[in-house]
Design a protein around this motif. Sequence first.
Motif, PDB file in Angstrom:
ATOM      1  N   UNK A 153       0.779  -1.358  -0.051  1.00  0.00           N
ATOM      2  CA  UNK A 153       0.012   0.001   0.145  1.00  0.00           C
ATOM      3  C   UNK A 153       0.719   1.231  -0.066  1.00  0.00           C
ATOM      4  N   UNK A 154       1.955   1.243   0.787  1.00  0.00           N
ATOM      5  CA  UNK A 154       3.004   2.280   0.809  1.00  0.00           C
ATOM      6  C   UNK A 154       3.932   2.338  -0.431  1.00  0.00           C
ATOM      7  N   UNK A 155       3.878   3.110  -0.896  1.00  0.00           N
ATOM      8  CA  UNK A 155       4.723   3.156  -2.326  1.00  0.00           C
ATOM      9  C   UNK A 155       6.368   3.117  -1.812  1.00  0.00           C
ATOM     10  N   UNK A 156       7.286   2.317  -2.106  1.00  0.00           N
ATOM     11  CA  UNK A 156       8.738   2.668  -1.982  1.00  0.00           C
ATOM     12  C   UNK A 156       9.459   3.361  -2.985  1.00  0.00           C
ATOM     13  N   UNK A 157      10.290   4.006  -2.424  1.00  0.00           N
ATOM     14  CA  UNK A 157      11.141   5.007  -3.321  1.00  0.00           C
ATOM     15  C   UNK A 157      12.163   3.877  -3.943  1.00  0.00           C
ATOM     16  N   UNK A 158      12.407   4.265  -5.395  1.00  0.00           N
ATOM     17  CA  UNK A 158      13.393   3.520  -6.262  1.00  0.00           C
ATOM     18  C   UNK A 158      14.325   4.633  -6.963  1.00  0.00           C
ATOM     19  N   UNK A 159      15.402   4.201  -7.379  1.00  0.00           N
ATOM     20  CA  UNK A 159      16.473   4.591  -8.120  1.00  0.00           C
ATOM     21  C   UNK A 159      17.142   6.091  -7.401  1.00  0.00           C
ATOM     22  N   UNK A 160      16.841   7.314  -8.123  1.00  0.00           N
ATOM     23  CA  UNK A 160      17.077   8.562  -7.563  1.00  0.00           C
ATOM     24  C   UNK A 160      16.920   8.738  -6.310  1.00  0.00           C
ATOM     25  N   UNK A 161      15.459   8.574  -6.253  1.00  0.00           N
ATOM     26  CA  UNK A 161      14.996   9.020  -4.925  1.00  0.00           C
ATOM     27  C   UNK A 161      15.133   7.955  -3.839  1.00  0.00           C
ATOM     28  N   UNK A 162      15.504   6.630  -3.934  1.00  0.00           N
ATOM     29  CA  UNK A 162      16.070   6.061  -3.040  1.00  0.00           C
ATOM     30  C   UNK A 162      17.265   6.427  -2.417  1.00  0.00           C
ATOM     31  N   UNK A 163      18.284   6.574  -3.439  1.00  0.00           N
ATOM     32  CA  UNK A 163      19.539   7.297  -3.208  1.00  0.00           C
ATOM     33  C   UNK A 163      19.347   8.515  -2.422  1.00  0.00           C
ATOM     34  N   UNK A 164      18.483   9.493  -2.808  1.00  0.00           N
ATOM     35  CA  UNK A 164      18.429  10.751  -2.146  1.00  0.00           C
ATOM     36  C   UNK A 164      18.044  10.242  -0.496  1.00  0.00           C
TER      37      UNK A 164
END
Lengths: 173, 343
Positions: free
Chosen positions: B13-24
């Motif tokens: 239900x909760x979106x997980x960050x990926x890519x650039x956002x995850x690194x940020x």
Amino acid sequence: MKNNRKIPITRVNKFFSEEDFNLEVDFGREWLEGDINIKVILFQVLQGESSTDDIYGEAGRNEIRFKAPVELTVNFQMETPKNESWNPDGSLRHLEHGNLTLGIYQSHLDELGAEINYGDYIGYAETEDKMTYWTVSNNGIITSDNSHTMIGYKGFYRTVTCVPAPEDEFKGI
Amino acid sequence: MGLPKNYRKNLKITPTSEGFQARQNILNNIANPGTYLPKSILHEDMDRDFIKYVEGELELVLGGEKVPVIFLSIQRWAEFARTWKFSDEYKNITMPFITIVRKPDAQIGTNYAGKFNVPGKPTFTYMKIPTWDGNIKSYDIYKIPQPVSVDLNYEVRLFCTRMRDLNIFNNSILRSFAEGEKYLRINGHPIPLMLDSIGDESVISNLDEKKYYVQLFTIKMLGYLLNEDDFEVTPAISRGIQFFELTEKVSSAPYQINKVEEEGLVEINLTFFPSINNSSIPIEFNVEFSEIITQNIIEYEVFLDDVLQTLPFNSLIGQELKINILKSVPTSSSTITLKGTFS
């Protein structure tokens, strides 16, 4: 394990009793405290009150708190000083005090309400103006072996071994 | 009735960050809120969080009681201070218990795979923070050094008397390292742990001794050190001033000598570029100058060996001909032509 029920000790009761045991202890203490009279000072560390860091549980030289020092009359043995070097190649020589081996009557500790724990500190006045410190490496709390009992009746003294305390570990008094 | 195929029972239900956002997000975790700088990380921080990891994630509960975890150092009374709560009447710690020993020899880190590092411990810009002092808008530059990698080796031992207790703890460890490594968030920094080995130090073979199990887990932390004392905050350049200085002596005017020897005529052409208003020429032959033609020049002066000349005048070999001009348009080039005959 401690038990509230009292168990009568009937060992060697044909020729030995509690009265004999106490008498022998009194003889021994009279000799040790009256004739020999070698005293050391016991510093019982207050583990809960000594300020330590949260991670390592270590305290600085001035941060170790202890109960009021207690004077103990002991059977005193100090090993020969050790001639050692700090470096493995033999350089930086230093002369270290030998270990202490103390014989202490359990009844003496009971009278003083003192207990010796692993890591407590022992002070010994080498001269009138010099106190040296050791730390307890074995508090000898188990006294039911043959050598610490009186003909197998009951344990009556402790053998406490101590090693020199590093000077930056304990300030003393 | 069974569930239809492709039926998803677990929905994120909760979106997980990926890519650039995850690194940020990782960078945001490292940054210390309110300071614009990362949190420092030192040996103590790594030790503290490793103990928390063993006490928390690897928590071992046997018979409804939590098994104590004891981190040991060399002060004797400190050891007793850690164990007296779990000791018997002889002040001996009672099994089961877990001990952690960190080997004192923290090694050069392998976090960078043993590669060479930037020499000289330079600092690198981490963030630019705008500032305003009431008059000038500027920036402060926050700089940090490259972290120093360090490997810390821990020995975790479980002392117990039952195989089933061993199995529970062993299971926790293996599950924790199932991916090959385990990351701890130490002051926000992601630090990996590697399970080096699992050993057995059980005292079970000697019939004349107390028997008990000792399972040893050697865990290496691939950490790094980042000391906040090495951080730098320096003001950025807020205002620049450029100075220009012009001199008339920087260069001379190029010249050209045209000779018609059959007719005995000679002509010297000088070009004065913008900012050049004088020039000097060594005379290489005897000439009588009789005419001067100018372009974009209001006034001029001609000197021979610093003696002002007027037309006509004679020059001798070895003399120095010096010409000063005043341009009508200073930003344009000017030309002057001296005509004469060999004498």
